[in-house]
Scaffold this active site. Structure first.
Site, PDB file in Angstrom:
ATOM      1  CG  ASP A 175      -2.082  -0.650   1.047  1.00  0.00           C
ATOM      2  OD1 ASP A 175      -2.319  -1.388  -0.404  1.00  0.00           O
ATOM      3  OD2 ASP A 175      -3.611  -0.509   1.353  1.00  0.00           O
ATOM      4  CB  CYS A 200       1.296  -6.615   3.459  1.00  0.00           C
ATOM      5  SG  CYS A 200       3.229  -5.957   4.481  1.00  0.00           S
ATOM      6  CG  ASP A 201      -1.441  -2.575   4.363  1.00  0.00           C
ATOM      7  OD1 ASP A 201      -1.118  -3.133   4.879  1.00  0.00           O
ATOM      8  OD2 ASP A 201      -1.965  -1.286   4.314  1.00  0.00           O
ATOM      9  CE  LYS A 202      -6.451  -2.909   2.077  1.00  0.00           C
ATOM     10  NZ  LYS A 202      -5.068  -2.303   2.069  1.00  0.00           N
ATOM     11  CB  CYS A 225       5.036  -0.401   8.274  1.00  0.00           C
ATOM     12  SG  CYS A 225       5.885  -0.308   5.906  1.00  0.00           S
ATOM     13  CD  GLU A 228      -4.639   2.685   3.200  1.00  0.00           C
ATOM     14  OE1 GLU A 228      -4.934   1.573   3.782  1.00  0.00           O
ATOM     15  OE2 GLU A 228      -3.433   2.746   2.383  1.00  0.00           O
ATOM     16  CB  SER A 236      -2.744   4.502   5.747  1.00  0.00           C
ATOM     17  OG  SER A 236      -2.019   4.361   6.494  1.00  0.00           O
TER      18      SER A 236
END
Length: 555
Positions: free
Chosen positions: A78, A119-121, A192, A444, A470
Site C-alpha cells: 500500500d 501486509c494489508d489486504k 511497517c 486510502e 491508511s
C-alpha cells in the site's frame, strides 16, 4: 481425508502419477496434504523474507507427518501504491487473493492450510478464503518491521516520511532532513512498524483465535519468530487430525474478541471493512452497529504510532497482545474466554499467564486513554449508513468540530489543493467519489492526511471521505462514509461552503442543511461514468457493495 479424492483408488492413478512428478513418495499417500499459501514477493518489504519463512513451515509440516505444498499469492504494498493509480488496486487485491486461494484449495483437495501473510489486504484475503473453503487452517505472519531511528535517536517510521513531504513543502525541514528521514524510516524487512492495517490485522488474528500468541508483535527479524513458524507447521497437522476448522474458531463471539482488541489498541479503520467481509464469508451475521456497541464498552488502553511515539516492538516488549487481552478481561461480561483457538486451548487459557511489563506502553484500565474504544462509528444525515474514525488518533481539540466544506472530487485533486493552500484552518476537507464503486477501489487517503499534518493543520482541519484511510492516518479524519457519492449518498450532494458538523464522542456527523434541501439536491444528482470501466477495476465497480457491508462483491 479430503485429499483422498485425488490420491485413493485405481481411478486416481493419473493423479498420483502427477503428484509423484512433484516429488511425492509412496509413503506420502497416506498423509494429509497441507497447502502453504505464501505471499512472498520481492516488491513488498513485509514479504521479501517470506520465501525463507515458507521453507521453514514446509520443513515443520513434513516433520510433523504432513505433505506440504507451497503456492504463492499476489501482494500489493500500500505504501508504494499510495498516491497514484496503483492505490485503486489495493482493496481489489483482497478479493483476488481470496479467489486465488479458494481456487488452489478446491482444485487440489488439500486437507489443511498454513497461511503466511503479512501486509494489508493479504491477511483478510486469506481469511476470507479460509472461511469460504473451511478446511483446518492456521495463520503465521512474517512479523513487523522494527522502527527506524534518526541520527538523534528519535523513533520514526513510514508515516514520518509521508508527513515529512508536507513539512518540506512548508519549509519546516530541509531537503537534507527529508532525505535522512527517507533513508532511515524503514530499516529492514517486515510489515511497517506502526499500528497500521497490516499489524492491526495480524494482532487481531491472535484475538480471533486463528493464529498463535505472538503472531502480531514478535519482530520479523527476532529469532523467536522461527519457533513460531515451526509451531505453526506442526500444529496444522494436529488440527487436520482433530478436524478443527475455521468455522469452529471464527464465530460471533470470537469476532467480538477481535473487535474488543481493536478498540483497546486503536487499530486501523480498515479492520472494520475486513471484519465485515470475513464474517460474510462465514455466513455470520455481523453488522456495523455491533462494532459501534463494542466501541462504547471497550476502553482504549494502548496507543501505537501514528497515535503515539510507541511502535509494535514496544507492545511486544510490554507483554504483547495477550497482556492487552488479559487487562481487557477484567471488564465484566466483555471478553469471551471460552472461544476455541488454533492452540487447541480457549482464548482464556492462552492469556491466563500474560502480564503487562511496561504500563507506559499498555495502560491499566484505571489509567485508560479513554473509556470508549480506539475506533468510533459516526452516523447522521451525511452518513445514514455509518462512517468510521480512528478515535485514538484524534486530539481532544478536534473531537467536536464544525466548519465549511472544501470539496474535491478525487484524491489527486485534494493532494494538489492541500499543497497549493486551497485549504485553511477551520475548513472541512471533503474527498468524494472515492468509495468502493466510485473510485473504483476505495483508495486510502494517507497522502492528503499526511500533507495536512505536515502543513501544521492537524488540529484545525477535519477531513471526510467515502474513501478509506491508511492505518497510518491520524487526526479528525472520517472515512467509509456510506452511502458513497457514486451511489447518490449525501456526501455527493454537498456544495462548497456547506457547514459540516462533527461530534465524535456523540457519534454524529451532519451537514447543516434541511432534509428538504437534501431531497431537492438529490433530484438533480446524476450518475457519473466510472473513472475506470475496464479490466478488474471495471468488474469490481459493477459488483462491489457499500463500505458499510465490508465492500464485498455481490453476484
Amino acid at each position: 481425508m479430503r485429499s483422498d479424492a485425488v490420491k485413493k483408488g485405481f481411478e486416481r492413478a493419473p493423479h498420483r502419477s502427477l503428484l509423484r512428478a512433484c516429488g511425492i513418495k509412496e509413503k506420502d499417500f497416506n498423509k494429509p496434504l497441507i497447502a502453504i499459501a505464501n505471499s512472498y514477493t520481492d516488491v513488498v518489504p513485509g514479504h521479501v523474507h517470506l520465501h525463507e519463512v515458507g521453507e521453514s513451515v514446509k520443513k515443520a509440516v513434513y516433520q510433523a507427518g504432513g505433505v506440504p505444498f507451497v503456492f504463492n499469492t499476489i501482494a500489493v504494498c500500500d505504501g508504494i501504491a499510495m498516491g497514484h493509480m496503483g492505490m485503486r488496486y489495493s482493496l481489489v487485491s483482497r478479493e483476488i487473493i481470496a479467489d486465488a486461494v479458494e481456487t488452489m484449495l478446491r482444485a487440489h483437495c488439500f486437507d489443511g492450510m498454513v497461511c503466511i501473510p503479512n501486509c494489508d489486504k493479504i491477511v483478510p484475503g486469506m481469511l476470507m478464503a479460509a472461511m469460504r473453503v473451511n478446511i483446518p487452517t492456521i495463520f503465521v505472519s512474517g512479523g513487523p518491521m522494527r522502527a527506524g531511528k534518526t541520527k538523534d535517536g528519535k523513533a520514526i517510521d513510514l508515516i514520518s516520511v509521508f508527513e515529512g513531504v508536507g513539512e518540506y513543502k512548508e519549509g519546516k525541514i530541509s531537503e537534507e532532513d527529508l532525505k535522512h528521514i527517507e533513508e532511515n524510516a524503514c530499516p529492514g524487512y517486515g510489515s511497517c512498524s506502526g499500528l497500521f492495517t497490516a499489524n492491526s490485522m495480524n494482532c487481531l488474528c491472535e484475538a480471533i483465535g486463528i493464529a498463535l500468541p505472538g503472531n502480531g508483535t514478535i519482530l520479523a527479524e527476532d529469532k523467536r519468530r522461527k519457533k513460531l513458524y515451526d509451531a505453526a507447521g506442526k500444529r496444522i497437522v494436529e488440527l487436520v487430525k482433530e478436524n478443527v476448522r475455521p468455522s469452529d474458531i471464527i464465530t460471533n463471539k470470537s469476532i467480538d474478541n477481535a473487535i474488543i482488541l481493536d478498540m483497546a489498541i486503536g487499530g486501523s479503520t480498515n479492520t472494520v471493512l475486513h471484519t465485515l467481509a470475513i464474517a460474510n464469508e462465514g455466513e455470520i451475521k455481523y453488522e456495523l452497529k455491533r462494532i459501534d456497541e463494542i466501541s462504547k464498552k471497550a476502553s482504549n488502553i494502548c496507543k501505537v504510532s501514528p497515535s503515539s511515539h510507541f511502535h509494535i516492538e514496544d507492545v511486544d516488549r510490554a507483554g504483547g497482545i495477550s497482556a492487552i487481552l488479559k487487562e481487557m478481561s477484567k471488564v465484566d461480561n466483555l471478553l469471551n474466554f471460552d472461544c476455541l483457538t488454533v492452540t487447541g486451548e480457549t482464548l482464556g487459557k492462552n492469556i491466563e499467564d500474560a502480564e503487562i511489563k511496561d504500563e507506559n506502553v499498555i495502560h491499566r484500565l484505571e489509567n485508560a486513554y479513554s473509556t470508549t474504544g480506539g475506533l468510533a462509528v459516526l452516523y447522521g444525515n451525511l452518513a445514514p449508513d455509518g462512517s468510521i474514525v480512528k478515535y485514538a488518533g484524534v486530539s481532544e481539540k478536534m473531537m467536536v468540530f464544525e466548519g465549511p466544506a472544501v470539496i474535491f472530487d478525487s484524491q489527486e485533486e485534494a493532494c494538489e489543493g492541500i499543497l497549493s493552500d486551497k485549504v485553511k484552518a477551520g475548513d472541512v476537507i471533503v474527498i468524494r467519489y472515492e468509495g468502493p464503486k466510485g473510485g473504483p477501489g476505495m483508495q486510502e487517503m494517507l497522502s492528503p492526511t499526511s500533507y495536512v499534518m505536515g502543513r501544521g493543520l492537524g488540529e484545525s482541519v477535519a477531513l471526510i471521505t467515502d474513501g478509506r484511510f491508511s492505518g497510518g492516518t491520524r487526526g479528525a479524519c472520517i472515512g467509509h462514509i456510506a452511502p458513497e457519492a457514486a451511489d447518490g449518498g449525501p456526501i455527493g450532494l454537498l456544495e462548497n461552503g456547506d457547514i459540516i458538523s462533527i461530534n465524535i464522542p456523540n457519534g454524529k456527523i451532519n451537514v447543516n442543511i434541511t432534509d428538504s434541501e437534501i431531497e431537492e439536491r438529490g433530484k438533480k444528482w446524476k450518475v457519473r461514468k466510472p473513472r475506470v470501466d475496464y479490466g478488474v477495476l471495471g468488474r469490481y465497480s459493477k459488483m462491489v457493495s457499500s463500505a458499510s457491508e465490508g465492500a464485498i462483491l455481490k453476484l
